[in-house]
Motif scaffolding. Structure first.
Motif, mmCIF file in Angstrom:
data_model
loop_
_atom_site.group_PDB
_atom_site.id
_atom_site.type_symbol
_atom_site.label_atom_id
_atom_site.label_comp_id
_atom_site.label_asym_id
_atom_site.label_seq_id
_atom_site.Cartn_x
_atom_site.Cartn_y
_atom_site.Cartn_z
ATOM 1 N N ARG A 152 -34.374 124.546 27.696
ATOM 2 C CA ARG A 152 -34.110 123.115 27.932
ATOM 3 C C ARG A 152 -33.947 122.855 29.437
ATOM 4 N N THR A 153 -34.988 123.180 30.174
ATOM 5 C CA THR A 153 -34.918 123.115 31.634
ATOM 6 C C THR A 153 -34.481 121.739 32.134
ATOM 7 N N GLN A 154 -33.747 121.772 33.246
ATOM 8 C CA GLN A 154 -33.280 120.569 33.925
ATOM 9 C C GLN A 154 -33.863 120.562 35.336
ATOM 10 N N GLN A 155 -33.870 119.403 35.970
ATOM 11 C CA GLN A 155 -34.443 119.304 37.308
ATOM 12 C C GLN A 155 -33.693 120.181 38.306
ATOM 13 N N GLU A 156 -32.400 120.368 38.098
ATOM 14 C CA GLU A 156 -31.637 121.204 39.028
ATOM 15 C C GLU A 156 -31.958 122.694 38.889
ATOM 16 N N ASP A 157 -32.751 123.037 37.874
ATOM 17 C CA ASP A 157 -33.199 124.430 37.731
ATOM 18 C C ASP A 157 -34.358 124.737 38.681
ATOM 19 N N SER A 158 -34.929 123.727 39.294
ATOM 20 C CA SER A 158 -36.044 123.946 40.225
ATOM 21 C C SER A 158 -35.567 124.809 41.385
ATOM 22 N N ALA A 159 -36.274 125.919 41.588
ATOM 23 C CA ALA A 159 -35.870 126.897 42.597
ATOM 24 C C ALA A 159 -36.898 128.015 42.605
ATOM 25 N N VAL A 160 -36.714 128.947 43.528
ATOM 26 C CA VAL A 160 -37.474 130.191 43.495
ATOM 27 C C VAL A 160 -36.592 131.243 42.837
ATOM 28 N N GLN A 193 -32.958 131.121 44.359
ATOM 29 C CA GLN A 193 -32.933 130.585 45.715
ATOM 30 C C GLN A 193 -33.331 129.120 45.669
ATOM 31 N N SER A 194 -32.337 128.256 45.790
ATOM 32 C CA SER A 194 -32.616 126.827 45.829
ATOM 33 C C SER A 194 -33.035 126.436 47.240
ATOM 34 N N LEU A 195 -33.669 125.272 47.366
ATOM 35 C CA LEU A 195 -34.230 124.844 48.639
ATOM 36 C C LEU A 195 -33.172 124.867 49.735
ATOM 37 N N GLY A 196 -33.473 125.596 50.822
ATOM 38 C CA GLY A 196 -32.562 125.628 51.962
ATOM 39 C C GLY A 196 -31.292 126.416 51.756
ATOM 40 N N GLN A 197 -31.236 127.165 50.673
ATOM 41 C CA GLN A 197 -30.021 127.925 50.372
ATOM 42 C C GLN A 197 -30.283 129.418 50.407
ATOM 43 N N GLY A 198 -29.218 130.171 50.411
ATOM 44 C CA GLY A 198 -29.328 131.615 50.293
ATOM 45 C C GLY A 198 -29.593 131.997 48.856
ATOM 46 N N LEU A 199 -29.567 133.256 48.594
ATOM 47 C CA LEU A 199 -29.840 133.749 47.255
ATOM 48 C C LEU A 199 -28.550 133.798 46.443
ATOM 49 N N GLU A 200 -28.645 133.281 45.246
ATOM 50 C CA GLU A 200 -27.512 133.232 44.330
ATOM 51 C C GLU A 200 -27.742 134.255 43.216
ATOM 52 N N PHE A 201 -26.822 135.166 43.023
ATOM 53 C CA PHE A 201 -26.934 136.196 41.996
ATOM 54 C C PHE A 201 -26.877 135.584 40.607
ATOM 55 N N LEU A 202 -27.751 136.056 39.733
ATOM 56 C CA LEU A 202 -27.756 135.575 38.353
ATOM 57 C C LEU A 202 -27.304 136.659 37.378
ATOM 58 N N ILE A 203 -28.029 137.795 37.352
ATOM 59 C CA ILE A 203 -27.751 138.824 36.364
ATOM 60 C C ILE A 203 -28.196 140.170 36.897
ATOM 61 N N TYR A 204 -27.553 141.233 36.406
ATOM 62 C CA TYR A 204 -27.777 142.595 36.902
ATOM 63 C C TYR A 204 -27.841 143.540 35.709
ATOM 64 N N PHE A 205 -28.915 144.328 35.645
ATOM 65 C CA PHE A 205 -29.081 145.358 34.627
ATOM 66 C C PHE A 205 -28.966 146.723 35.304
ATOM 67 N N GLN A 206 -28.218 147.610 34.699
ATOM 68 C CA GLN A 206 -28.100 148.970 35.209
ATOM 69 C C GLN A 206 -28.290 149.933 34.036
#
Lengths: 116, 116
Positions: free
Chosen positions: A81-89, A37-50
């Motif tokens: 190798r984190t980048q500034q655009e990785d900043s999020a919840v 969840q980036s600032l002011g945005q909805g939730l973006e799916f990353l990965i799913y384990f089943q």
């Protein structure tokens, strides 16, 4: 019972460093999800384990992101190798996978990642 | 691919009044689930209400109800007798029942303010 827990609650790191985020799902939940969840945005799916199936990695934004789930329980999301655009919840959720449960996802409190 | 749109970035309501939050979605599927989640400043995502697409009856949970219009692909949330504790971000979400697509697809959210 205990809900989904995540650690750390907050993480500040320097650009270029690797970080690991942890998620403990609800006991018995076979499905586990990571969202960003980036600032002011909805939730973006990353990965799913089943269960024991191969994870659905279709949401990972780059090969710097990876995740694993050990023993069908705890999961770790790693950002290299984190980048500034990785900043999020980063939010983790777990669920049963039965129609009776309506696949309700239970969320953890999230990890706020800040990359300086 | 499915998309979820929340056209109201911010809404405001007077305490004890009623407010309706809008959500539309795009899908070619006939069966799916829809959810409204609440996210207070604590970041904890809380399920408010859910709807199965094959059910024509609108879901209701205490002061929360939905207006589900399947043909129009609309899923609005009505909050009656608004309370100060209702102030939060509200997210509409879609879950496919197809294949291995277990993740939720979220709208960008509506920030609800409640005025005393």
């Amino acid at each position: 019972g205990a809900g989904v827990s995540q650690s750390p609650s907050n993480k500040v790191t320097e650009k270029g460093k690797d970080v690991e985020l942890r998620c403990d799902p609800i006991s018995g939940h076979t499905a586990l999800y990571w969202y960003r969840q980036s600032l002011g945005q909805g939730l973006e799916f990353l990965i799913y384990f089943q269960g024991n199936s191969a994870p659905d990695k279709s949401g990972l934004p780059s090969d710097r992101f990876s995740a694993e789930r050990t023993g069908g329980s705890v999961s770790t999301l790693t950002i290299q190798r984190t980048q500034q655009e990785d900043s999020a919840v980063y939010l983790c959720a777990s669920s049963l996978t039965t129609s009776g449960s309506m696949y309700e996802q239970f969320f953890g409190p999230g990890t706020r990642l800040t990359v300086l | 691919a499915q998309t979820v749109t929340q056209s109201q970035p911010e809404m405001s309501v007077q305490e004890a009044e009623t407010v309706t939050l809008s959500c539309t979605y795009d899908t070619s599927e006939s069966d799916y689930y829809l959810f409204w989640y609440k996210q207070p400043p604590s970041r904890q995502m809380i399920l408010v209400i859910r709807q199965e697409a094959y059910k024509q009856q609108n879901a209701t949970e205490n002061r929360f109800s939905v207006n589900f219009q399947k043909a129009a692909k609309s899923f609005s949330l009505k909050i009656s007798d608004s309370q100060l504790g209702d102030a939060a971000m509200y997210f509409c979400a879609y879950r496919s029942l197809r294949g291995s697509q277990g993740n939720l697809i979220f709208g960008k959210g509506t920030k609800l303010s409640v005025k005393p």
